[in-house]
Motif scaffolding. Structure first.
Motif, short mmCIF file in Angstrom:
data_model
loop_
_atom_site.label_atom_id
_atom_site.label_comp_id
_atom_site.label_asym_id
_atom_site.label_seq_id
_atom_site.Cartn_x
_atom_site.Cartn_y
_atom_site.Cartn_z
N ARG A 186 -1.55 -6.49 -1.82
CA ARG A 186 -1.51 -6.29 -3.27
C ARG A 186 -2.84 -6.65 -3.92
NH1 ARG A 186 2.69 -4.19 -4.93
NH2 ARG A 186 2.18 -4.57 -7.12
N GLN A 187 -3.88 -6.08 -3.36
CA GLN A 187 -5.23 -6.23 -3.90
C GLN A 187 -5.74 -4.83 -4.21
OE1 GLN A 187 -6.90 -9.53 -4.17
NE2 GLN A 187 -4.70 -9.92 -3.98
N PHE A 188 -5.89 -4.55 -5.52
CA PHE A 188 -6.14 -3.18 -5.94
C PHE A 188 -7.49 -3.04 -6.66
CE2 PHE A 188 -1.50 -3.85 -5.97
CZ PHE A 188 -1.17 -2.95 -4.96
N GLY A 189 -8.23 -2.03 -6.25
CA GLY A 189 -9.51 -1.71 -6.88
C GLY A 189 -10.58 -2.77 -6.72
N PRO A 190 -10.78 -3.32 -5.52
CA PRO A 190 -11.86 -4.31 -5.38
C PRO A 190 -13.21 -3.65 -5.59
CG PRO A 190 -11.09 -3.62 -3.21
CD PRO A 190 -10.15 -2.99 -4.22
N TYR A 212 -16.43 -10.48 -5.85
CA TYR A 212 -15.93 -9.21 -6.35
C TYR A 212 -14.75 -9.45 -7.28
CZ TYR A 212 -12.24 -9.93 -2.86
OH TYR A 212 -11.19 -10.45 -2.13
N HIS A 213 -14.31 -8.38 -7.93
CA HIS A 213 -13.07 -8.49 -8.70
C HIS A 213 -12.05 -7.51 -8.14
CE1 HIS A 213 -14.74 -5.19 -11.53
NE2 HIS A 213 -13.70 -4.66 -10.93
N ALA A 214 -10.77 -7.82 -8.35
CA ALA A 214 -9.67 -6.93 -7.99
C ALA A 214 -8.44 -7.32 -8.82
CB ALA A 214 -9.34 -7.02 -6.50
N ARG A 215 -7.54 -6.35 -9.01
CA ARG A 215 -6.29 -6.61 -9.70
C ARG A 215 -5.16 -6.86 -8.70
NH1 ARG A 215 -8.11 -2.30 -12.92
NH2 ARG A 215 -8.44 -2.82 -15.11
N PRO A 216 -4.12 -7.59 -9.14
CA PRO A 216 -2.96 -7.80 -8.26
C PRO A 216 -1.85 -6.78 -8.47
CG PRO A 216 -2.83 -9.30 -10.10
CD PRO A 216 -4.09 -8.50 -10.31
N TYR A 217 -2.09 -5.73 -9.25
CA TYR A 217 -1.06 -4.71 -9.51
C TYR A 217 -1.75 -3.39 -9.85
CZ TYR A 217 -2.21 -6.24 -14.27
OH TYR A 217 -2.88 -6.59 -15.41
N GLU A 220 -11.02 -6.96 4.88
CA GLU A 220 -10.11 -6.50 3.85
C GLU A 220 -9.94 -7.56 2.77
OE1 GLU A 220 -6.52 -5.72 5.98
OE2 GLU A 220 -7.10 -3.65 6.45
N PRO A 221 -9.62 -7.16 1.55
CA PRO A 221 -9.35 -8.14 0.50
C PRO A 221 -8.13 -8.99 0.86
CG PRO A 221 -9.66 -5.95 -0.43
CD PRO A 221 -9.54 -5.78 1.05
N PRO A 222 -8.26 -10.29 0.95
CA PRO A 222 -7.13 -11.14 1.30
C PRO A 222 -6.14 -11.27 0.14
CG PRO A 222 -9.03 -12.50 0.84
CD PRO A 222 -9.52 -11.07 0.80
N ALA A 223 -4.91 -11.58 0.48
CA ALA A 223 -3.86 -11.72 -0.52
C ALA A 223 -4.10 -12.94 -1.42
CB ALA A 223 -2.51 -11.86 0.17
N ASP A 224 -3.51 -12.91 -2.59
CA ASP A 224 -3.60 -14.05 -3.51
C ASP A 224 -3.04 -15.30 -2.85
OD1 ASP A 224 -4.64 -12.36 -5.38
OD2 ASP A 224 -2.97 -12.54 -6.80
N THR A 225 -3.70 -16.41 -3.12
CA THR A 225 -3.21 -17.71 -2.66
C THR A 225 -2.81 -18.61 -3.82
OG1 THR A 225 -5.48 -18.57 -2.60
CG2 THR A 225 -4.59 -17.64 -0.55
#
Length: 319
Positions: A254-258, A275-280, A312-317
């Motif tokens: 659930r890492q979108f648009g990094p 970097y930035h990314a959204r969670p949805y 890959e972008p890792p999941a939110d912690t």
């Protein structure tokens, strides 16, 4: 803190993040704020500490005229003993002919501490085309200072291409710009035809430029250019584009648009992707006005051929 265990996200609601590790031992952080109305800097002795550091507002947008709307994508650089902030701003939030109206500007500070020092406007950075332009960065190679940015050419389809020029001063170009990349591959032209947000890093005998492509939703991703360190980097033919993105949406995590990355160095000397990314993906209205592009950091390595491997972008912690 171990390289793989930085909080993710590191800083919420900060897009286009830029982190610079200075020789004074501090990490300095600057980014777009959701209100797009000011420039603020924070610092800490660790990357994780940036999340708790108090931001200092060093500049606010003008009430009218140039630099009065949509303050985007600032970067903080230390150039020949002075602090420089590059940023993009518009005179109006309106979209004209399918594009915002940004131009690029610079601020300068001569103090040791850029959070408390006096900042001076050095005006617009002039390029041959008076068109939509943004996302400027700076680097030094072979004792020459270079300016690297994204800009619209009316003769080329799309929102922006990447340009490179040598600098005479931190806010004036010395040489004509060279276009080193344009949106052309399928993954660069989803939603919008975009090459933007360039970042520079050197490793071994190669120079690398990452950049972001496509619309700023889940299709946003990072591409890669590389050139030999001894090449004439103002010659577009010396830059090679990888055929696929090097960092992109990870649905399972659930890492979108990094995207819109920068580079820094971790506390233990490791290379770090910022970097930035959204969670949805469910965004109402223009994605640019959704505030939840969060700042994230990730250590990365290099393969046997000397190419970066971002993973890959890792999941939110947290959160």
């Amino acid at each position: 803190m171990h390289a793989g265990l930085w909080p993710n996200p590191l800083i919420e609601q900060r897009a286009d993040p830029f982190i610079y590790r200075h020789h004074d031992g501090y990490y300095y952080f600057i980014a777009s704020v959701p209100e797009y109305d000011r420039l603020e800097i924070r610092r800490a002795v660790t990357l994780a500490g940036l999340a708790r550091a108090e931001p200092a507002v060093v500049w606010r947008k003008h009430a009218q005229g140039e630099m009065s709307a949509l303050i985007w994508a600032p970067e903080l650089h230390f150039i020949e003993g002075k602090w420089i902030i590059y940023f993009a701003a518009a005179h109006s939030p309106e979209i004209v002919d399918g594009l915002f109206q940004h131009r690029m500007y610079a601020l300068e500070c001569g103090a040791d501490n850029p959070l408390t020092g006096q900042w001076h406007e050095r005006g617009r950075i002039i390029t041959p085309l008076d068109t939509f332009s943004l996302d400027a960065t700076h680097f030094v190679h072979q004792d020459k200072h270079y300016y690297l940015w994204a800009q619209k050419d009316p003769a080329i389809r799309g929102n922006s291409n990447l340009y490179l020029a040598e600098m005479a001063t931190p806010w004036r170009l010395k040489t004509p710009p060279s276009m080193i990349s344009r949106p052309e591959l399928p993954w660069e032209i989803i939603g919008f035809w975009v090459n933007e947000g360039p970042a520079f890093i050197r490793h071994g005998r190669r120079l690398f430029i990452t950049y972001s492509a496509s619309a700023t939703d889940e299709n946003y991703c990072i591409g890669l250019l590389w050139a030999d360190a001894d090449a004439d980097i103002t010659d577009p033919a010396q830059w090679h584009k990888l055929p696929q993105p090097v960092f992109r949406t990870q649905w399972q995590h659930r890492q979108f648009g990094p995207g819109h990355n920068s580079f820094t160095v971790g506390e233990h000397g490791e290379d770090v992707l910022v970097y930035h990314a959204r969670p949805y993906t469910e965004i109402t209205g223009d994605p640019l006005y959704d505030p939840n592009r969060h700042t994230r950091v990730k250590a990365f390595g290099w393969d046997e051929e000397g190419m970066p491997r971002f993973g890959e972008p890792p999941a939110d912690t947290v959160g």
